[in-house]
Design an enzyme around this catalytic site. Structure first.
Site, short mmCIF file in Angstrom:
data_model
loop_
_atom_site.label_atom_id
_atom_site.label_comp_id
_atom_site.label_asym_id
_atom_site.label_seq_id
_atom_site.Cartn_x
_atom_site.Cartn_y
_atom_site.Cartn_z
N CYS A 1 0.81 -1.23 0.00
CA CYS A 1 0.00 0.00 0.00
C CYS A 1 0.84 1.28 0.00
O CYS A 1 0.32 2.36 -0.30
CB CYS A 1 -0.95 0.00 1.19
SG CYS A 1 -2.09 -1.41 1.19
N HIS B 1 -3.48 6.93 2.49
CA HIS B 1 -3.90 5.63 1.98
C HIS B 1 -5.28 5.29 2.51
O HIS B 1 -5.54 5.39 3.72
CB HIS B 1 -2.89 4.56 2.39
CG HIS B 1 -3.38 3.16 2.21
ND1 HIS B 1 -3.88 2.72 1.02
CD2 HIS B 1 -3.47 2.12 3.10
CE1 HIS B 1 -4.26 1.45 1.16
NE2 HIS B 1 -4.02 1.07 2.40
N ASN C 1 -10.41 -0.38 -0.40
CA ASN C 1 -8.96 -0.27 -0.26
C ASN C 1 -8.33 -0.86 -1.51
O ASN C 1 -8.43 -2.06 -1.77
CB ASN C 1 -8.51 -1.05 0.99
CG ASN C 1 -7.02 -0.98 1.25
OD1 ASN C 1 -6.24 -0.73 0.34
ND2 ASN C 1 -6.63 -1.23 2.48
#
Length: 331
Positions: free
Chosen positions: A109, A252, A282
């Protein structure tokens, strides 16, 4: 400096109600714990490189740059088309770029920020002039469809920016960057099997689910807030910005509780924290560039706005960057 931005999502939208048909879950349960209402899932005929190329095309159009002007492609991904070779050369070929430099970055990520730092260094050294930086994932393919803790969170997609040389006072200027890692936490966010050291997904030490992505959510929550908060504070200091100077926090998109807690820790009001997790979930390495493009499309950013970017991912890895928003029109 950032000269263009773009994104691409798969065509198939999967809502919480869709997931509830096969999992012991509900729309209310998922929204309360993650803030997610829907996510997009690539079909069998769509590769990570397809999403990456689509996002790159839109970023190039946004930058008003022809493919002939690109000399480097960097793809941040956890889900490459294949283990070998890298996905970036395939993306370059799909874009018709010719024999340009092309390579992947793997930091889960945090991957987009790692790729952004790499592109910035190439430009600063004179090794590149125009770099397409892409975060792209087909994360749905490494999820256990029966695991409620992960399958409701992640989605597929890609986001991209075009970087070029510029001056610090120009809108679009990329400011200080900070990256970090801690390999002692490698098992907190991982796909246990599949590498040369553990090639058998059904090995005795991993079980039949070893090929699937796993995450220790509670431990990751606190580490993510801590590490992103610390590196964001350091970047602000290096940029000479106060917290009140930041127009937008773009973190994020892990889940809404992490982004809300992080904004509170840094001292940024919730209304200045960009969020698109409800719409896309996500998306790992694609998370930040997707959020940038979606906010840009909604005209949230004005040229010269000060953005603070930060991410946390497997490795463990983390990073932060300061960015002033460029004067570009939505595509």
């Amino acid at each position: 400096m950032v000269a263009g931005v773009g994104s691409r999502l798969p065509s198939r939208c999967v809502t919480n109600d869709d997931l509830a048909r096969t999992l012991d879950t509900s729309d209310e349960w998922i929204r309360a714990r993650t803030g997610i209402a829907r996510r997009y899932v690539a079909d069998a005929g769509t590769d990570t490189s397809d999403l990456a190329a689509g996002a790159a095309e839109r970023a190039l159009a946004s930058a008003r740059l022809s493919p002939a002007g690109v000399d480097t492609v960097i793809v941040a991904t956890t889900t490459p088309d294949r283990p070998c070779p890298a996905t970036a050369p395939t993306v370059a070929a799909k874009l018709g770029l010719g024999p340009v430099a092309a390579f992947d970055v793997s930091a889960v990520c945090s991957g987009f920020l790692y790729a952004l730092a790499t592109a910035s260094g190439l430009i600063a050294s004179g090794a590149a002039e125009h770099v397409v930086v892409i975060g792209a994932e087909t994360f749905s393919r490494i999820l256990d469809p029966a695991d409620r803790s992960t399958s409701v969170i992640f989605g597929d997609g890609a986001g991209a920016v075009v970087l070029r040389a510029g001056t610090p006072d120009e809108p679009g200027a990329l400011g200080p960057l900070l990256l970090g890692s801690d390999g002692t936490g490698v098992d907190l966010i991982t796909v246990p099997a599949g590498g040369p050291g553990r090639p058998d997904a059904a090995g005795a030490d991993t079980g039949s689910a070893g090929r699937y992505f796993t995450m220790q959510g509670k431990k990751v929550f606190w580490l993510a807030v801590q590490r992103m908060g610390e590196c964001a504070a350091t970047v602000l200091g290096r940029a000479g910005w106060r917290v009140e100077d930041v127009d937008w926090l773009v973190s994020h998109q892990a889940n809404h509780r992490i982004t809300a807690r992080l904004a509170d820790e840094i001292g940024i009001p919730p209304e200045r924290s960009v969020s698109n997790i409800a719409e896309v979930g996500n998306t790992a390495a694609a998370s930040i560039p997707l959020a940038l493009d979606h906010a840009h499309a909604r005209r949230l950013f004005r040229p010269g706005d000060r953005l603070l970017l930060t991410a946390f991912g497997g490795g463990l890895t983390w990073g932060a960057a300061a960015l002033t928003w460029p004067a570009i029109d939505p595509v």
